[in-house]
Write an enzyme that holds these catalytic residues in place. Structure first.
Site, mmCIF file in Angstrom:
data_model
loop_
_atom_site.group_PDB
_atom_site.id
_atom_site.type_symbol
_atom_site.label_atom_id
_atom_site.label_comp_id
_atom_site.label_asym_id
_atom_site.label_seq_id
_atom_site.Cartn_x
_atom_site.Cartn_y
_atom_site.Cartn_z
ATOM 1 N N ASP A 146 0.856 -1.181 0.000
ATOM 2 C CA ASP A 146 0.000 0.000 0.000
ATOM 3 C C ASP A 146 0.893 1.232 0.000
ATOM 4 O O ASP A 146 1.957 1.244 0.631
ATOM 5 C CB ASP A 146 -0.928 0.019 1.222
ATOM 6 C CG ASP A 146 -2.118 0.944 1.021
ATOM 7 O OD1 ASP A 146 -3.219 0.441 0.717
ATOM 8 O OD2 ASP A 146 -1.945 2.177 1.140
ATOM 9 N N CYS A 170 -15.110 0.636 -4.914
ATOM 10 C CA CYS A 170 -16.377 0.600 -4.181
ATOM 11 C C CYS A 170 -17.195 1.820 -4.612
ATOM 12 O O CYS A 170 -17.766 2.523 -3.786
ATOM 13 C CB CYS A 170 -16.169 0.555 -2.676
ATOM 14 S SG CYS A 170 -15.176 1.894 -2.009
#
Length: 388
Positions: free
Chosen positions: A248, A341
């Site tokens: 990340d 999302c």
């Protein structure tokens, strides 16, 4: 705390949020200085706060003001409750309503009724079509809680039985073969041995379905490039039994991964930026990229009101940069699983179409949307294959 005192506390917290502080931070500070509040008090106050934020526009309309007090008055009216029954001025309740506040406004209409930012309406309608209204109405409600059964330890039915033995009720969710929808006792799930021993992980059903839809070949080298807390990497590890690499851009977002992986019996290996190149190429790279989060507004309602056109345009650039980077980490014949999302076409289909147009060695194999009307969050998955 009385119901009236809980509403007064929620109004105070909402004032802090409206002044610009994150709601979670204001809630935490309130809880620290309110040691008299029990766990049920804190949970109820939290629910009031986030219910009001989900309905920020419509509650402000019904309450006559965009203040903590106004949002609480409007929220009570939206629930079909009489605010005067709770704003009594007695004990720790909010002060009695004024004559102006007693005037009930006409029902909100249009984007106010749907709690939709005006600037975003056209994009949402274009992306959702006939589902625009029902989806926006769904975003005004609290999201349900789902867990993922860890199939590396046992079946979904065994996980369900273990939860039931600890007074947490659940039922299978059709959206994913690993998903359980929690009922009574859901808030206690983290305290169960079922959770602490890794049999279940809290994860939205659509997020599970997206991870389930990603093809996994035995022995494949898999990288979760935007790993965050590691939810999808854990789901893939449970499916394959293989080591999954995780990365990340913000290492702090991965701080819980070692503990979660140990609990689940998963092999997750964290890679920093320098290690990515040394471990490439990968057969599959998961790219759950930064987005508006519009599919998860029930869980993160503040994001809806923070978003603006400039931020949305900036995110488009960020996603393109991520795709440009991860495509160099994939072996010939390998896959990128592009995920958001989001419910916006500009973040989903349009983004992958633009990538393929600029990178002819890549082909779009699959586009799949998961609607909030199916029960989970709104999610999008595209599978992009590199030519062999």
């Amino acid at each position: 705390m009385t119901p009236e005192a809980r509403l007064a506390a929620a109004a105070e917290i909402l004032d802090g949020y409206l002044a610009g502080a994150p709601a979670e931070k204001v809630l935490t500070n309130w809880a620290r200085r309110s040691r008299f509040a029990g766990s049920k008090d804190r949970a109820t106050v939290r629910d009031h706060v986030f219910d009001a934020i989900r309905r920020r526009r419509s509650a402000a309309w019904l309450g006559g003001a965009e203040t903590g007090r106004g949002l609480i008055i409007g929220l009570l009216r939206a629930r079909g409750q009489d605010p005067e029954a709770f704003l009594t001025g007695q004990g720790h309740a909010l002060s009695p309503m004024t004559e102006a506040e007693r005037v009930v406004p006409a029902a909100p209409a249009g984007n106010v009724a749907l709690d939709c930012p005006d600037w975003l309406e056209a994009d949402m309608r274009d992306s959702l079509g006939d589902d625009f209204r029902p989806v926006m109405e769904g975003m005004q409600e609290r999201a349900e809680i789902f867990v993922r059964a860890n199939l590396s330890l046992g079946t979904r039915e065994q996980a369900q039985a273990r939860l039931a033995a600890e007074d947490v009720q659940s039922e299978p969710e059709p959206l994913a073969g690993t998903a359980l929808r929690l009922g009574q006792g859901a808030r206690r799930v983290r305290n169960t041995s079922c959770f602490q021993e890794g049999w279940v992980e809290i994860q939205d059903a659509a997020s599970q379905a997206v991870a389930e839809a990603v093809p996994l070949q035995p022995g494949a080298r898999v990288l979760d490039f935007c790993a965050g807390g590691g939810g999808k990497a854990l789901a893939l590890a449970a499916r394959s039994g293989e080591r999954i690499f995780v990365h990340d851009a913000d290492p702090g977002r991965m701080r819980d991964i070692p503990e979660r992986a140990a609990r689940a019996g998963a092999r997750l290996e964290i890679l920093d930026g320098m290690q990515l190149g040394r471990n490439a190429p990968f057969d599959l790279v998961i790219s759950d990229v930064p987005c508006s989060g519009s599919g998860a507004w029930r869980r993160q309602p503040e994001a809806k009101w923070r978003l603006d056109r400039a931020a949305l345009d900036h995110l488009q650039t960020v996603r393109q940069e991520i795709l440009d980077r991860v495509c160099r980490l994939v072996c010939p014949g390998g896959l990128i699983a592009y995920m958001t999302c989001s419910m916006l076409r500009s973040e989903n289909e349009a983004q992958v179409e633009a990538f393929c147009a600029g990178n002819p060695e890549w082909n779009l194999e699959l586009c799949q949307r998961f609607s909030p009307l199916q029960g989970g969050d709104g999610f999008f998955l595209a599978l992009l294959r590199r030519n062999a």
